[in-house]
Structures are given as structure tokens and as C-alpha cells.
Design a protein around this motif. Structure first.
Motif, PDB file in Angstrom:
ATOM      1  N   ILE A  58     138.250  34.323  55.852  1.00 39.87           N
ATOM      2  CA  ILE A  58     137.002  33.857  56.460  1.00 39.87           C
ATOM      3  C   ILE A  58     136.758  34.668  57.727  1.00 39.87           C
ATOM      4  CG2 ILE A  58     135.836  31.914  57.573  1.00 39.87           C
ATOM      5  CD1 ILE A  58     137.383  30.065  55.712  1.00 39.87           C
ATOM      6  N   THR A  59     135.592  35.281  57.821  1.00 35.84           N
ATOM      7  CA  THR A  59     135.237  36.088  58.985  1.00 35.84           C
ATOM      8  C   THR A  59     134.095  35.413  59.736  1.00 35.84           C
ATOM      9  OG1 THR A  59     135.937  38.132  57.923  1.00 35.84           O
ATOM     10  CG2 THR A  59     134.412  38.340  59.768  1.00 35.84           C
ATOM     11  N   THR A  60     134.286  35.235  61.048  1.00 37.32           N
ATOM     12  CA  THR A  60     133.313  34.535  61.881  1.00 37.32           C
ATOM     13  C   THR A  60     132.872  35.444  63.024  1.00 37.32           C
ATOM     14  OG1 THR A  60     134.519  32.478  61.408  1.00 37.32           O
ATOM     15  CG2 THR A  60     132.855  32.399  63.157  1.00 37.32           C
ATOM     16  N   PRO A  61     131.726  36.132  62.895  1.00 32.80           N
ATOM     17  CA  PRO A  61     131.235  36.966  64.003  1.00 32.80           C
ATOM     18  C   PRO A  61     130.871  36.101  65.208  1.00 32.80           C
ATOM     19  CG  PRO A  61     130.145  37.527  61.925  1.00 32.80           C
ATOM     20  CD  PRO A  61     130.874  36.223  61.710  1.00 32.80           C
ATOM     21  N   ASN A  62     131.081  36.634  66.414  1.00 31.76           N
ATOM     22  CA  ASN A  62     130.769  35.846  67.611  1.00 31.76           C
ATOM     23  C   ASN A  62     129.358  36.085  68.116  1.00 31.76           C
ATOM     24  OD1 ASN A  62     130.742  38.200  69.344  1.00 31.76           O
ATOM     25  ND2 ASN A  62     132.968  38.154  69.291  1.00 31.76           N
ATOM     26  N   LEU A  99     139.697  45.382  52.856  1.00 26.22           N
ATOM     27  CA  LEU A  99     138.576  45.322  51.913  1.00 26.22           C
ATOM     28  C   LEU A  99     137.952  43.930  51.910  1.00 26.22           C
ATOM     29  CD1 LEU A  99     136.872  46.291  49.460  1.00 26.22           C
ATOM     30  CD2 LEU A  99     138.795  45.626  48.013  1.00 26.22           C
ATOM     31  N   ARG A 100     138.798  42.904  51.854  1.00 23.17           N
ATOM     32  CA  ARG A 100     138.288  41.529  51.819  1.00 23.17           C
ATOM     33  C   ARG A 100     137.614  41.146  53.138  1.00 23.17           C
ATOM     34  NH1 ARG A 100     138.012  40.512  46.478  1.00 23.17           N
ATOM     35  NH2 ARG A 100     139.929  41.222  45.449  1.00 23.17           N
ATOM     36  N   TYR A 101     138.124  41.712  54.230  1.00 29.38           N
ATOM     37  CA  TYR A 101     137.480  41.497  55.528  1.00 29.38           C
ATOM     38  C   TYR A 101     136.050  42.040  55.504  1.00 29.38           C
ATOM     39  CZ  TYR A 101     136.087  42.913  60.247  1.00 29.38           C
ATOM     40  OH  TYR A 101     135.372  43.144  61.395  1.00 29.38           O
ATOM     41  N   ARG A 102     135.865  43.231  54.922  1.00 27.99           N
ATOM     42  CA  ARG A 102     134.524  43.794  54.831  1.00 27.99           C
ATOM     43  C   ARG A 102     133.623  42.921  53.962  1.00 27.99           C
ATOM     44  NH1 ARG A 102     132.504  46.676  58.298  1.00 27.99           N
ATOM     45  NH2 ARG A 102     131.037  47.467  56.747  1.00 27.99           N
ATOM     46  N   GLN A 103     134.165  42.408  52.867  1.00 28.29           N
ATOM     47  CA  GLN A 103     133.402  41.478  52.032  1.00 28.29           C
ATOM     48  C   GLN A 103     132.916  40.286  52.846  1.00 28.29           C
ATOM     49  OE1 GLN A 103     135.673  40.069  48.678  1.00 28.29           O
ATOM     50  NE2 GLN A 103     134.819  41.615  47.295  1.00 28.29           N
ATOM     51  N   ALA A 104     133.853  39.672  53.566  1.00 26.69           N
ATOM     52  CA  ALA A 104     133.540  38.458  54.314  1.00 26.69           C
ATOM     53  C   ALA A 104     132.585  38.741  55.473  1.00 26.69           C
ATOM     54  CB  ALA A 104     134.822  37.816  54.833  1.00 26.69           C
ATOM     55  N   LEU A 105     132.760  39.896  56.138  1.00 27.80           N
ATOM     56  CA  LEU A 105     131.904  40.227  57.276  1.00 27.80           C
ATOM     57  C   LEU A 105     130.456  40.436  56.835  1.00 27.80           C
ATOM     58  CD1 LEU A 105     131.455  40.961  60.227  1.00 27.80           C
ATOM     59  CD2 LEU A 105     132.173  43.296  59.695  1.00 27.80           C
ATOM     60  N   ILE A 152     128.778  30.592  62.342  1.00 29.40           N
ATOM     61  CA  ILE A 152     128.514  30.837  60.923  1.00 29.40           C
ATOM     62  C   ILE A 152     129.497  31.887  60.411  1.00 29.40           C
ATOM     63  CG2 ILE A 152     126.810  31.645  59.238  1.00 29.40           C
ATOM     64  CD1 ILE A 152     124.633  30.615  61.087  1.00 29.40           C
ATOM     65  N   SER A 153     130.052  31.644  59.237  1.00 27.63           N
ATOM     66  CA  SER A 153     131.119  32.498  58.719  1.00 27.63           C
ATOM     67  C   SER A 153     130.791  33.006  57.327  1.00 27.63           C
ATOM     68  CB  SER A 153     132.443  31.717  58.667  1.00 27.63           C
ATOM     69  OG  SER A 153     132.736  31.130  59.914  1.00 27.63           O
ATOM     70  N   GLY A 154     131.561  34.004  56.911  1.00 25.69           N
ATOM     71  CA  GLY A 154     131.488  34.505  55.542  1.00 25.69           C
ATOM     72  C   GLY A 154     132.865  34.442  54.904  1.00 25.69           C
ATOM     73  N   ARG A 155     132.901  34.139  53.593  1.00 25.51           N
ATOM     74  CA  ARG A 155     134.177  34.071  52.865  1.00 25.51           C
ATOM     75  C   ARG A 155     134.180  35.089  51.745  1.00 25.51           C
ATOM     76  NH1 ARG A 155     135.964  31.887  48.217  1.00 25.51           N
ATOM     77  NH2 ARG A 155     134.231  30.486  47.769  1.00 25.51           N
ATOM     78  N   CYS A 156     135.312  35.791  51.617  1.00 31.43           N
ATOM     79  CA  CYS A 156     135.455  36.775  50.546  1.00 31.43           C
ATOM     80  C   CYS A 156     135.864  36.083  49.253  1.00 31.43           C
ATOM     81  CB  CYS A 156     136.503  37.817  50.934  1.00 31.43           C
ATOM     82  SG  CYS A 156     138.199  37.164  50.938  1.00 31.43           S
ATOM     83  N   ASP A 157     135.976  36.872  48.191  1.00 33.01           N
ATOM     84  CA  ASP A 157     136.544  36.379  46.940  1.00 33.01           C
ATOM     85  C   ASP A 157     138.028  36.068  47.152  1.00 33.01           C
ATOM     86  OD1 ASP A 157     134.187  36.700  45.577  1.00 33.01           O
ATOM     87  OD2 ASP A 157     134.676  38.717  44.874  1.00 33.01           O
TER      88      ASP A 157
END
Length: 413
Positions: A200-204, A285-291, A270-275
């Protein structure tokens, strides 16, 4: 005379820090800072674990003495510090002076050690009853710069700088880290975090309050949850969650993920989740997906957690945003249809977009537009004849799909 005195103090600071850097070691640099300020000085890692204090003794201050005995700040103190001092008007990456709130009885200078990718640590200079001098913040910045040089020159930085598991996650995220360091990080994390994984990536969003809260959560998650490791990386909070089970693309028994997202959502993050994935080598790679997914979720503002599959393939087109290049890929007929709509008060552009993005499904299109199928057929026939479009030509339809996705991605940013 005062200017000469300050100039002399700055010269002394440069000399002491330079000599400490040549001798090597964090402790020598901290001792040099203690000599310059003649006050207690401490350095922690990014997660507020103690790296070095000088003097190496209790001084009668509750925070200092707690660090001396326990080697880490208590979580409640970290949270109070973040709320009191790191708001949207504070630049976290420059040293600042505070003499109010929880440090009113012991004013101090705070600062962050960064390498422009992530926070490496924190400094605190306990001025106590000593007033802030004109050049104190400038000298504090020299102190921070010297620490950054010392830290970044070590090839084995992450293993030596902090023993927390977040540093192993950081190793796997950073492409510049050596293969051997990544191998160690992967082995250590595999013992800590059970597979399978999600990230899970959460930009600030460039808000100091978000950065501050993320710094606190990195420690909070480590203390509260098993199978969870977080770190601050590239202005984001990145959280690795293990032991997840996915069935047909959906998380099963995801109460842990839900709890973590609820915490982030309460603070407008607000966050993004990868596969879901099973190999820790894939983390970057998964970090880029989530970002990329998080960026779409932030732009759409329709959820607190965007998932990769929900927005795919929009993430690919997001890479073109802010550039002139997308214009050459967009089907030229779309500008003509937009112009026609403006001149004739028509809705052919939206009709075409809805139809194409539903993969030419007339029932779905009519339902989404709230019009009768006969009305839809009339509009599509008109578009086909007026603009010479063939909905039976697969390449044309694919070109239109890509064009609409490019336009939507560009409008998000």
C-alpha cells in the motif's frame, strides 16, 4: 563585534564538523555539535530509534532521559511532537526552533536528515535555558549536512544505520542498493513477514502534516501489528502487508488491511494498493503499481484506497501526463466532434466516449446515458456518417479507447 563573533563561531563549527567527518563516525559528529552548542545533542534514525546521544548521561529532562534508558521515543510523545510542531506551515527538511507546547520547559532545535529520497533520521539540540542565537539554525543545518555526508558515504548504510525492519523494506524499494544488500534484506523480511504480500502506497501530497503523521504511523504499525512493515520513501508512506489470501482477484480475510486503511482514511490520506504478489524481489515494481494507482485515486477522489485492477490500464496512460507527446496519439476526429458539439449544442462526444469505453455495448451505453436504444442508434449512425467512423474496424475502436484513456489521464493531473 557581534558579526565578527558569529563569523568566528561559524568558522569554529565548520572546522569541528570537518574534523569529525574526517575522523569518521556519527558519534564524533554529535560530540562536535555538543562542543559548538554546549548543550545536549541527540540523533535518531527515521523511526526515532536512538543512534547517538551526548553527553552519555541523564540530564534530568524526561524526554532525554527516556531516550537514554529505552533507546526510542515513546509512541505518544512522537505523536504529540508531530501534531504540535509539524503542521502544513513547517518545512520538515529545515531545522527549526520550538519553545512552546511539550518543549516549553526545555526549548530545542529540531531537524530532519534527508537524502532527497527519504528521511534518514532526526536531530534534536536541547537548548534548555540558553537563548536561540542568530546563527544557531545555520549551524544546525551544517550539523545535519555533515551527518548526511557521513551516512550516505557508507556503502552498508541501511544495515548499520538502523536495525528496524523498515530499513530492509527500504533496501528492496531503492534500485540503487546493491544485490548483496537486497539479498540480506529479502532474507530478513521473509523471516518477519509471511507471504503472500500486498503493498500500500500513501503519497503525502507535499503536506508536512501528512509527512508527520506518516512518520508516526511507521512506528505505530511496527508496534501494533504482525506481518506489517512500513517506511517513508520518495515522499510516500509504503506499507508491506503479509499473510494475505486472494481469491479471484479479491482479498480474503482482509480485516488487517481494512483496519490500516481506516486509520489512513481518518486522516484524509488516500492510498493505492498493488496486486497480490509472492516474491519480495518484485517490491519496487509493486510499489510503482501502487503509487500510480494512488495518484489516480487522489485525482478521482472516489475512494480512500484505489486498487490496481480497479483502475487498470489507466496507470499506463498516466505516464504520459504533463507532456506534449499524448497529443500525437489521440485520434484527430475527437477534436472535430468536440467542436461540433459546441457549435450545435450536441452530445455526440460523450455518447461516443460512453459507447467506446463500454466496448461497443449498446445496452450498457443506453443505460449509462439514460436514453432509449433507438436514440442511441440514431446518434451512433449520425456520428458514423458525419465523421466517417467505422465502429466495425477493430483498429479504429482500439485507437479511440486509447485516446479517451490518454485524455482522462491528462485531465487528472
Amino acid at each position: 563585534m557581534e558579526n565578527q563573533k558569529n563569523f568566528g563561531r561559524l568558522n569554529m563549527a565548520y572546522r569541528l564538523f570537518y574534523n569529525a567527518l574526517m575522523e569518521g563516525g556519527i558519534e564524533r559528529i554529535v560530540v562536535a555539535a555538543n562542543q559548538v552548542f554546549n548543550r545536549p545533542v541527540l540523533v535518531t534514525d527515521a523511526n526515532y530509534h536512538l543512534i547517538c546521544q551526548f553527553p552519555k548521561a541523564s540530564i534530568g529532562n524526561a524526554i532525554w532521559d527516556h531516550m537514554f534508558e529505552n533507546k526510542i521515543l515513546p509512541a505518544e510523545t512522537i505523536w504529540e511532537y508531530q501534531v504540535k510542531y509539524l503542521n502544513d506551515h513547517v518545512d520538515m527538511y529545515k531545522p527549526f526552533y520550538a519553545d512552546w507546547g511539550i518543549v516549553e520547559d526545555c526549548p530545542r532545535i529540531f531537524g530532519e536528515i534527508t537524502n532527497h529520497k527519504q528521511i534518514l533520521g532526526h536531530i534534536a539540540i536541547f537548548l534548555m535555558d540558553q537563548p536561540l542565537e542568530d546563527d544557531d539554525l545555520e549551524i544546525a543545518q551544517i550539523f545535519i549536512d555533515t551527518l548526511r555526508i557521513e551516512i550516505t558515504k557508507r556503502q552498508s548504510l541501511y544495515g548499520n544505520w538502523s536495525s528496524s525492519f523498515s530499513t530492509y523494506l527500504l533496501d528492496l524499494l531503492d534500485p540503487s542498493v546493491s544485490f548483496s544488500e537486497k539479498h540480506i534484506a529479502r532474507e530478513r523480511l521473509q523471516h518477519k513477514i509471511a507471504g503472500n504480500y500486498i503493498l500500500i502506497t500513501t503519497p503525502n501530497e507535499n503536506k508536512a502534516s501528512h509527512k508527520a503523521f506518516a512518520s508516526y504511523l511507521v512506528i505505530e504499525f511496527a508496534q501494533r501489528y504482525r506481518n506489517v512493515v512500513s517506511v517513508l520513501y520518495e515522499d510516500c508512506m509504503v506499507t508491506l502487508i503479509g499473510g494475505v489470501y486472494v481469491n479471484k482477484g479479491k482479498l480474503q480475510n482482509s480485516s488487517l488491511t481494512t483496519e490500516i486503511i481506516n486509520i489512513l482514511e481518518k486522516h484524509d490520506l488516500i492510498s493505492g494498493r498493488c496486486d497480490c504478489f509472492s516474491q519480495l524481489d518484485e517490491i519496487h515494481l509493486r510499489y510503482r503499481q501502487a503509487l500510480l494507482t494512488a495518484k489516480i485515486a487522489i485525482a478521482k477522489k472516489d475512494t480512500s484506497l484505489g486498487t490496481f485492477m480497479d483502475y487498470a490500464p489507466m496507470q499506463m496512460f498516466l505516464q504520459f501526463t504533463g507532456k506534449d507527446i499524448p497529443k500525437i496519439y489521440i485520434h484527430p476526429i475527437l477534436d472535430q466532434i468536440r467542436k461540433y458539439d459546441l457549435e450545435n449544442n450536441a452530445e455526440y462526444y460523450n455518447t461516443l466516449r460512453t459507447y467506446i469505453m463500454s466496448i461497443c455495448n449498446r445496452n450498457t451505453t443506453a443505460t449509462q446515458l439514460s436514453i432509449h436504444r433507438n436514440t442511441l442508434s440514431y446518434r451512433l449512425n449520425y456520428i458514423r456518417d458525419l465523421f466517417d467512423l467505422s465502429f466495425e474496424d477493430e483498429k479504429t475502436v482500439l485507437h479511440l479507447i486509447c485516446s479517451f484513456l490518454l485524455i482522462e489521464a491528462n485531465n487528472m493531473m
